[in-house]
Write an enzyme that holds these catalytic residues in place. Sequence first.
Site, PDB file in Angstrom:
ATOM      1  N   SER A 152       0.829  -1.198   0.000  1.00  0.00           N
ATOM      2  CA  SER A 152       0.000   0.000   0.000  1.00  0.00           C
ATOM      3  C   SER A 152       0.872   1.260   0.000  1.00  0.00           C
ATOM      4  O   SER A 152       1.655   1.470  -0.929  1.00  0.00           O
ATOM      5  CB  SER A 152      -0.954  -0.040   1.195  1.00  0.00           C
ATOM      6  OG  SER A 152      -1.987   0.909   1.064  1.00  0.00           O
ATOM      7  N   ASP A 168     -10.062  -4.654  -4.531  1.00  0.00           N
ATOM      8  CA  ASP A 168      -9.412  -3.677  -3.650  1.00  0.00           C
ATOM      9  C   ASP A 168     -10.088  -2.325  -3.850  1.00  0.00           C
ATOM     10  O   ASP A 168      -9.955  -1.705  -4.911  1.00  0.00           O
ATOM     11  CB  ASP A 168      -7.923  -3.593  -3.992  1.00  0.00           C
ATOM     12  CG  ASP A 168      -7.134  -2.745  -3.006  1.00  0.00           C
ATOM     13  OD1 ASP A 168      -7.735  -1.892  -2.314  1.00  0.00           O
ATOM     14  OD2 ASP A 168      -5.903  -2.932  -2.933  1.00  0.00           O
ATOM     15  N   HIS A 214      -7.921  -5.496  -0.016  1.00  0.00           N
ATOM     16  CA  HIS A 214      -6.682  -4.709  -0.046  1.00  0.00           C
ATOM     17  C   HIS A 214      -5.458  -5.453   0.474  1.00  0.00           C
ATOM     18  O   HIS A 214      -4.365  -5.317  -0.070  1.00  0.00           O
ATOM     19  CB  HIS A 214      -6.886  -3.420   0.750  1.00  0.00           C
ATOM     20  CG  HIS A 214      -5.715  -2.484   0.699  1.00  0.00           C
ATOM     21  ND1 HIS A 214      -5.135  -2.084  -0.491  1.00  0.00           N
ATOM     22  CD2 HIS A 214      -5.017  -1.875   1.693  1.00  0.00           C
ATOM     23  CE1 HIS A 214      -4.133  -1.260  -0.225  1.00  0.00           C
ATOM     24  NE2 HIS A 214      -4.039  -1.122   1.075  1.00  0.00           N
TER      25      HIS A 214
END
Length: 269
Positions: A107, A214, A244
């Site tokens: 991320s 996601d 995610h």
Amino acid sequence: MPDVREHVLNGSRGAVVVREWPSREPRYVALVVHGYGEHVGRYEEVAGVLVEHGAVVFGPDHMGHGKSDGERVLIEDFEEVVDDVRAVAELARSAHPGLPVVLVGHSMGGLISARYAQRYGDELAALVLSGPVIGAWELPERLLALDEIPDTPISPASLSRDPAVGAAYAADPLVWHGPMKRPTVEAFARTLETVAKGGDIGPLPLLWLHGDDDRLVPLAGSRVGVEQLRGRRLTERIYAGARHEVFHETNKAEVFAHLVRFLDDRLRD
């Protein structure tokens, strides 16, 4: 797994706490770079897989995150975070000279790792990006257009199809559950542009992992960034229905198998 150790480094903006998952006879170093609002302690299972595979694993809590110094979730310049990760790499290399180093970023950690690879890719054996914040991520532009950033924390249900993951995240006192801060959002916007213009990673092998459901960092936006960043050796794994955090997903055994297979192939090069 051997006992986890902690180190404290002088970071760009104060003390940076680094977790080490030791290995008795490591054959490579893995650096784990965590995402926004969380901390590296959430990567215990990933670290266990990597240690079993032959890695000694190091990972910092970024400035303003976890156990490290700084106002919570305040990052004004991601180049400083890259500098801090480089200091962790130097710590690892000093303890384990000569071992190849792989970088695993999730991320926001994917953004940091992408920039690290642009700056120091010749020091890495491989790069792994999980749900990376690169490319056409629209959130910063939307938030910066508002007079005030709303207090809408990340939904735990958006992380994984496993409800236990969201429950643990919601109960974790080291996770930030408040709003994003404008200087951090501005830094995201600047660094997205920097990475987009920073060039590809050439011969560095890249593994891109992403869930196709996601909703925090949508697949299509990250694909733009991967295409800009990729060099000559891209492997992608897109997981149907995954959200995610693919390392915490219901199909994580499949994800881990793809991860170690990729590393096996790269470490034989």
